[in-house]
Design an enzyme around this catalytic site. Structure first.
Site, PDB file in Angstrom:
ATOM      1  N   GLN A  12     -33.408 -39.092 -19.788  1.00 52.71           N
ATOM      2  CA  GLN A  12     -32.631 -40.296 -20.097  1.00 52.71           C
ATOM      3  C   GLN A  12     -33.100 -41.008 -21.364  1.00 52.71           C
ATOM      4  O   GLN A  12     -32.353 -41.820 -21.915  1.00 52.71           O
ATOM      5  CB  GLN A  12     -32.669 -41.248 -18.904  1.00 52.71           C
ATOM      6  N   ARG A  69     -43.794 -46.259 -14.987  1.00 51.02           N
ATOM      7  CA  ARG A  69     -43.342 -45.029 -14.336  1.00 51.02           C
ATOM      8  C   ARG A  69     -42.418 -44.287 -15.297  1.00 51.02           C
ATOM      9  O   ARG A  69     -41.380 -44.814 -15.687  1.00 51.02           O
ATOM     10  CB  ARG A  69     -42.605 -45.364 -13.043  1.00 51.02           C
ATOM     11  N   HIS A 113     -37.620 -35.425 -12.318  1.00 56.15           N
ATOM     12  CA  HIS A 113     -36.517 -36.388 -12.286  1.00 56.15           C
ATOM     13  C   HIS A 113     -35.257 -35.656 -12.779  1.00 56.15           C
ATOM     14  O   HIS A 113     -34.673 -35.995 -13.801  1.00 56.15           O
ATOM     15  CB  HIS A 113     -36.852 -37.616 -13.149  1.00 56.15           C
ATOM     16  N   ASN A 157     -38.187 -37.385  -7.798  1.00 57.86           N
ATOM     17  CA  ASN A 157     -37.349 -38.574  -7.784  1.00 57.86           C
ATOM     18  C   ASN A 157     -36.064 -38.290  -7.013  1.00 57.86           C
ATOM     19  O   ASN A 157     -35.304 -37.392  -7.372  1.00 57.86           O
ATOM     20  CB  ASN A 157     -36.968 -38.984  -9.206  1.00 57.86           C
ATOM     21  N   GLU A 158     -35.811 -39.057  -5.977  1.00 59.28           N
ATOM     22  CA  GLU A 158     -34.527 -39.073  -5.271  1.00 59.28           C
ATOM     23  C   GLU A 158     -33.973 -37.684  -4.950  1.00 59.28           C
ATOM     24  O   GLU A 158     -32.899 -37.307  -5.428  1.00 59.28           O
ATOM     25  CB  GLU A 158     -33.479 -39.851  -6.079  1.00 59.28           C
ATOM     26  N   ASN A 281     -36.489 -46.354  -4.183  1.00 60.66           N
ATOM     27  CA  ASN A 281     -35.565 -46.884  -5.178  1.00 60.66           C
ATOM     28  C   ASN A 281     -34.439 -47.578  -4.429  1.00 60.66           C
ATOM     29  O   ASN A 281     -33.795 -46.962  -3.570  1.00 60.66           O
ATOM     30  CB  ASN A 281     -34.960 -45.763  -6.035  1.00 60.66           C
ATOM     31  N   TYR A 283     -30.885 -49.796  -4.767  1.00 62.97           N
ATOM     32  CA  TYR A 283     -29.788 -50.352  -5.568  1.00 62.97           C
ATOM     33  C   TYR A 283     -28.817 -51.190  -4.743  1.00 62.97           C
ATOM     34  O   TYR A 283     -28.485 -52.302  -5.120  1.00 62.97           O
ATOM     35  CB  TYR A 283     -29.058 -49.234  -6.336  1.00 62.97           C
ATOM     36  N   GLU A 342     -37.933 -48.144  -8.266  1.00 62.69           N
ATOM     37  CA  GLU A 342     -36.793 -48.524  -9.117  1.00 62.69           C
ATOM     38  C   GLU A 342     -36.012 -49.626  -8.441  1.00 62.69           C
ATOM     39  O   GLU A 342     -35.759 -49.580  -7.240  1.00 62.69           O
ATOM     40  CB  GLU A 342     -35.798 -47.370  -9.333  1.00 62.69           C
ATOM     41  N   TRP A 389     -35.961 -50.804 -13.061  1.00 61.81           N
ATOM     42  CA  TRP A 389     -35.170 -49.794 -13.763  1.00 61.81           C
ATOM     43  C   TRP A 389     -34.210 -50.561 -14.662  1.00 61.81           C
ATOM     44  O   TRP A 389     -33.314 -51.189 -14.155  1.00 61.81           O
ATOM     45  CB  TRP A 389     -34.384 -48.887 -12.799  1.00 61.81           C
ATOM     46  N   GLU A 396     -27.296 -42.717 -19.027  1.00 65.10           N
ATOM     47  CA  GLU A 396     -27.073 -42.921 -17.601  1.00 65.10           C
ATOM     48  C   GLU A 396     -26.271 -41.750 -17.019  1.00 65.10           C
ATOM     49  O   GLU A 396     -25.155 -41.895 -16.539  1.00 65.10           O
ATOM     50  CB  GLU A 396     -26.408 -44.283 -17.363  1.00 65.10           C
ATOM     51  N   TRP A 397     -26.837 -40.558 -17.100  1.00 63.40           N
ATOM     52  CA  TRP A 397     -26.296 -39.364 -16.445  1.00 63.40           C
ATOM     53  C   TRP A 397     -24.795 -39.180 -16.712  1.00 63.40           C
ATOM     54  O   TRP A 397     -24.398 -39.212 -17.872  1.00 63.40           O
ATOM     55  CB  TRP A 397     -26.642 -39.389 -14.944  1.00 63.40           C
TER      56      TRP A 397
HETATM   57  C1  GBH Z   1     -31.298 -43.844  -9.943  1.00 62.02           C
HETATM   58  O1  GBH Z   1     -30.350 -43.252  -9.122  1.00 62.02           O
HETATM   59  C2  GBH Z   1     -31.928 -42.801 -10.799  1.00 62.02           C
HETATM   60  O2  GBH Z   1     -33.223 -42.471 -10.334  1.00 62.02           O
HETATM   61  C3  GBH Z   1     -31.994 -43.172 -12.251  1.00 62.02           C
HETATM   62  O3  GBH Z   1     -32.256 -42.039 -13.013  1.00 62.02           O
HETATM   63  C4  GBH Z   1     -30.696 -43.831 -12.649  1.00 62.02           C
HETATM   64  O4  GBH Z   1     -30.605 -44.059 -14.028  1.00 62.02           O
HETATM   65  C5  GBH Z   1     -30.610 -45.137 -11.909  1.00 62.02           C
HETATM   66  O5  GBH Z   1     -30.746 -44.952 -10.546  1.00 62.02           O
HETATM   67  C6  GBH Z   1     -29.309 -45.888 -12.160  1.00 62.02           C
HETATM   68  O6  GBH Z   1     -28.221 -45.147 -11.755  1.00 62.02           O
HETATM   69  O7  GBH Z   1     -21.109 -46.389  -4.997  1.00 62.02           O
HETATM   70  O8  GBH Z   1     -21.608 -48.720  -4.965  1.00 62.02           O
HETATM   71  O9  GBH Z   1     -22.364 -47.354  -3.164  1.00 62.02           O
HETATM   72  C7  GBH Z   1     -29.591 -44.172  -8.368  1.00 62.02           C
HETATM   73  C8  GBH Z   1     -28.708 -43.516  -7.359  1.00 62.02           C
HETATM   74  C9  GBH Z   1     -26.561 -43.381  -6.449  1.00 62.02           C
HETATM   75  C10 GBH Z   1     -27.646 -45.518  -6.461  1.00 62.02           C
HETATM   76  C11 GBH Z   1     -25.239 -44.054  -6.333  1.00 62.02           C
HETATM   77  C12 GBH Z   1     -26.312 -46.184  -6.219  1.00 62.02           C
HETATM   78  C13 GBH Z   1     -23.972 -45.685  -5.382  1.00 62.02           C
HETATM   79  C14 GBH Z   1     -23.577 -47.111  -5.434  1.00 62.02           C
HETATM   80  N1  GBH Z   1     -27.488 -44.248  -7.120  1.00 62.02           N
HETATM   81  N2  GBH Z   1     -25.374 -45.293  -5.609  1.00 62.02           N
HETATM   82  S1  GBH Z   1     -22.061 -47.425  -4.580  1.00 62.02           S
END
Ligand code: GBH
Length: 435
Positions: A12, A69, A113, A157-158, A281, A283, A342, A389, A396-397
């Site tokens: 990334q 990290r 990762h 990672n994940e 991690n 989110y 994260e 993060w 961003e992938w």
């Molecule tokens: C991480 O993955 C990665 O480790 C990192 O590389 C990446 O840049 C970062 O997060 C940000 O994306 O559809 O609303 O339910 C995060 C994995 C998978 C978390 C999708 C949130 C769906 C949100 N993500 N998930 S939702």
């Protein structure tokens, strides 16, 4: 010492995809295939961190974090995935580690990762059991060089996201659409983790952790079908990756597969090797309803009624408290200390005319999530670190450069870095932690 840090990942941020002997990874291949990433963006240059790392280390020193990290690109160290070691690849991480230590920033490398060497994809990627052992050999190679200076390591990672997005749904590299057939890619990653733990211990690598992304799972209603579907999703997303590592057994996977013939005698013992920490991690939470089609035992019903990030993900700080206390309740004494490896959000983050980025929404996001983490700690969860993060806006992938997660804005045309308001906020926050 509580670890306060930022997090990044090799593909990334590094760029320099063909420099100093680096071999191709599955992400190079995938990003260069038409239609795979938004606007065809690739990590060829990314943040050009491979050349600009001294500036990035200085940004961290200025921020006042005590940990960083980052991930190590397997194909930089072993261009073919195994066999010949590329000394110049190791040299890069060696310099980075020394520069971090000189600034009082503890390096926390992640060994995988998602950037698997392309040569290993040719033999099946993580669907091939032998890749697990090759991962441990790679871990040993890196540890032989860095273990004398790196006190804390993260293996994977994940693995859930890598399995689900990469092997089941095909939206990440390697772009395979195996659906439930992707389960061996979960098992072989976990086996690789366990073998890597052995390799790291043998090399005297200090502390070792695994990073899972976990989500609190909310049933869409109290209806029995929705509650059952939520449980099935919890098994796939959370327990498939936590139970074998912490308890030495898989949860009931009968909703996904009729056979676990890819699990061999002794594997679970290897996978359950004791860890010094579990990386989490976080989110957002997930809301799950009963399935509407025959393929999967659940439907993603979407979390509604909360503000969202630029990515459309719901902002639910209390979900972090719920997740952490839930892990503690489920695993009890089997739960090692937690590191939040994260947490962060994507925002539009435009550079204003006077050269600032006023990302108040990120400040609010981080502030509230840190408060939720502390609430969980007050409720008895042993949390030892928190990593934002990300340090930099980055690749961003599948979204390419369209989602910005950084405390530091990056102009991808010039590589220019501009600390955002959230960077200043975090700096002042850190000054208040360790007066
Ligand atoms: C991480 O993955 C990665 O480790 C990192 O590389 C990446 O840049 C970062 O997060 C940000 O994306 O559809 O609303 O339910 C995060 C994995 C998978 C978390 C999708 C949130 C769906 C949100 N993500 N998930 S939702």
């Amino acid at each position: 010492m509580f670890l306060w840090g930022t997090a990044t990942a090799a593909y990334q941020i590094e760029g320099a995809a063909r420099e100093d002997g680096r071999g191709p990874s599955i992400w190079d291949t995938f990003a260069h295939e038409p239609g795979r990433t938004r606007d065809g963006h690739t990590g060829d240059v990314a943040c050009d961190h491979y050349h600009r790392w001294p500036e990035d280390v200085a940004l961290m020193a200025g921020l006042g974090v005590n940990a960083y990290r980052f991930s190590i690109a397997w194909p930089r160290v072993l261009p073919m995935g195994a066999g010949e070691v590329n000394r110049r690849g190791l040299d890069f991480y060696d310099r980075l580690v020394d520069a971090l230590l000189a600034e009082g920033v503890q390096p926390v490398p992640t060994l995988f990762h998602w950037d698997l060497p392309q040569a290993l994809e040719e033999r099946g990627g993580w669907m091939d059991r032998d890749v697990s052992a090759l991962f441990a050999e790679y871990a040993a190679t890196v540890a032989a060089r860095l273990a004398d200076r790196v006190p804390l390591w993260i293996t994977l990672n994940e693995p859930f996201v890598h399995m689900a997005f990469g092997y089941a749904m095909g939206v990440h590299a390697p772009g395979r659409l195996l659906m439930n057939g992707a389960l061996p890619a979960a098992h072989h990653q976990l086996l690789g983790h366990g073998l890597a733990v052995q390799a790291l211990r043998a090399a005297g690598a200090g502390q070792v952790a695994l990073t899972n992304n976990c989500t609190p799972v909310w049933p869409a209603s109290a209806r029995e079908e929705d509650v059952a579907a939520a449980e099935a999703y919890d098994i796939l997303h959370n327990r498939l990756f936590n139970d074998p590592v912490l308890l030495g057994e898989y949860p009931d996977l009968s909703a996904y597969t009729g056979s676990l013939d890819f699990v061999q005698d002794g594997d679970l013992k290897t996978i359950a090797a004791p860890l010094d920490a579990l990386g989490i991690n976080y989110y957002n939470p997930t809301r799950i309803a009963a399935p509407t089609d025959a393929g999967l035992p659940f439907d993603d019903a979407g979390v509604t009624g909360y503000p969202t990030t630029a990515f459309g993900w719901p902002v639910v700080p209390d979900g972090l408290r719920e997740l952490l206390t839930g892990l503690r309740a489920r695993y009890g004494a089997a739960l090692p200390p937690i590191l939040i490896t994260e947490n962060g959000c994507s925002q539009p983050d435009e550079l204003t005319e006077n050269g600032t980025v006023e990302d108040e929404a990120r400040v609010d996001f981080l502030d509230r999530h840190i408060a939720a983490m502390r609430q969980a700690m007050a409720e008895g969860v042993d949390v030892r670190g928190y990593f934002v993060w990300s340090l930099l806006d980055n690749f961003e992938w599948a979204e390419g450069y369209h989602q910005r997660f950084g405390l530091v804005h990056v102009d991808f045309a010039t590589g220019r870095r501009t600390p955002k308001r959230s960077y200043r906020w975090f700096k002042e926050f850190l000054e208040r932690q360790n007066p």
